[in-house]
Design a protein around this motif. Structure first.
Motif, mmCIF file in Angstrom:
data_model
loop_
_atom_site.group_PDB
_atom_site.id
_atom_site.type_symbol
_atom_site.label_atom_id
_atom_site.label_comp_id
_atom_site.label_asym_id
_atom_site.label_seq_id
_atom_site.Cartn_x
_atom_site.Cartn_y
_atom_site.Cartn_z
ATOM 1 N N PHE A 81 9.450 8.313 7.575
ATOM 2 C CA PHE A 81 9.546 8.025 6.035
ATOM 3 C C PHE A 81 9.195 9.499 5.236
ATOM 4 O O PHE A 81 8.402 10.132 5.774
ATOM 5 N N THR A 83 7.299 9.631 1.495
ATOM 6 C CA THR A 83 6.472 9.062 0.807
ATOM 7 C C THR A 83 6.530 9.884 -0.842
ATOM 8 O O THR A 83 6.622 11.132 -0.706
ATOM 9 N N GLU A 95 3.839 4.660 -4.334
ATOM 10 C CA GLU A 95 5.401 4.769 -4.297
ATOM 11 C C GLU A 95 5.851 4.225 -5.692
ATOM 12 O O GLU A 95 5.364 3.223 -6.369
ATOM 13 N N HIS A 101 14.735 -1.285 -5.048
ATOM 14 C CA HIS A 101 13.888 -2.114 -4.152
ATOM 15 C C HIS A 101 13.259 -3.494 -4.358
ATOM 16 O O HIS A 101 12.518 -4.046 -3.851
ATOM 17 N N THR A 106 13.719 -3.603 3.823
ATOM 18 C CA THR A 106 12.857 -2.440 4.716
ATOM 19 C C THR A 106 11.734 -1.939 4.145
ATOM 20 O O THR A 106 10.879 -1.416 4.918
ATOM 21 N N ASP A 107 11.366 -2.286 2.714
ATOM 22 C CA ASP A 107 10.118 -2.034 2.318
ATOM 23 C C ASP A 107 9.144 -2.686 3.030
ATOM 24 O O ASP A 107 8.016 -1.833 3.327
ATOM 25 N N ARG A 110 8.471 -0.626 6.280
ATOM 26 C CA ARG A 110 7.913 0.863 6.082
ATOM 27 C C ARG A 110 6.305 0.778 5.585
ATOM 28 O O ARG A 110 5.582 1.610 6.044
ATOM 29 N N THR A 111 6.008 -0.348 4.703
ATOM 30 C CA THR A 111 4.605 -0.608 4.448
ATOM 31 C C THR A 111 3.704 -0.929 5.439
ATOM 32 O O THR A 111 2.637 -0.255 5.786
ATOM 33 N N TRP A 113 4.204 0.087 8.609
ATOM 34 C CA TRP A 113 4.317 1.303 9.667
ATOM 35 C C TRP A 113 3.094 2.001 8.778
ATOM 36 O O TRP A 113 2.268 2.774 9.626
ATOM 37 N N LEU A 114 3.342 2.381 7.407
ATOM 38 C CA LEU A 114 2.305 3.219 6.900
ATOM 39 C C LEU A 114 0.835 2.709 6.929
ATOM 40 O O LEU A 114 -0.163 3.670 7.138
#
Length: 172
Positions: A81, A83, A95, A101, A106-107, A110-111, A113-114
């Motif tokens: 990603f 950021t 973000e 969004h 996908t958000d 993504r969140t 994973w982070l």
């Protein structure tokens, strides 16, 4: 012109012909998900040049340690990603989201994973930054100072599920 097997381009789905070798650094997907994808730095540079008005305004407040001495960097590749803003010292990602969004499937992934890699994610809508910048900065500061640390759908804060030292044993 004869093409050597080492020079074969990838197939449309990214796979290669059996036995073909990839030249180093060309479109290689990293085997370690914590490493950058090839081309991420170039994409991040383009994003820095083509920033939204909200990103421009917020960056003016975050750059150069203007927010109580906290250092932020922008458009940072992290794993797969890129950021918007990162305070590495505190493991906080900020973000800024536009209307695309609103219902992004996908958000959440993504969140997650982070978060799993030691970063808390704080999201704002672009219009919030433009209309209520002081409130946005106060919220960011409260997260950095540990005054806000619990998940909040209304605030759109997703705390890290891993300690900052879990990001490779050192702060990045």
């Amino acid at each position: 012109m004869r093409i050597e097997r080492d020079e074969l381009p990838p197939l449309p789905d990214g796979e290669r012909v059996a036995g073909a070798k990839r030249r180093s650094g060309e479109g290689a997907a990293p085997t370690d998900p914590t490493k950058r994808n090839a081309g991420a730095t170039a994409r991040a540079r383009k994003l820095r040049v083509n920033e939204t008005e909200a990103e421009y305004r917020l960056w003016g407040e975050l750059r150069g340690r203007h927010l109580n001495g906290y250092k932020f960097v922008r458009q940072v590749p992290l794993g797969p990603f890129i950021t918007d803003f990162v305070c590495r010292e505190k493991g906080l990602i900020v973000e800024l989201d536009g209307s695309q969004h609103a219902d992004s499937p996908t958000d959440p992934a993504r969140t997650a994973w982070l978060n799993g890699h030691g970063y808390s994610v704080l999201r704002f809508w672009n219009h919030e930054v433009l209309a209520e910048r002081r409130a946005v900065l106060d919220t960011i500061l409260a997260c950095l100072d540990g005054k806000i640390s619990t998940p909040s759908p209304g605030l759109r804060l997703a705390p890290a599920t891993l300690s900052p030292l879990g990001r490779g044993g050192k702060l990045r």
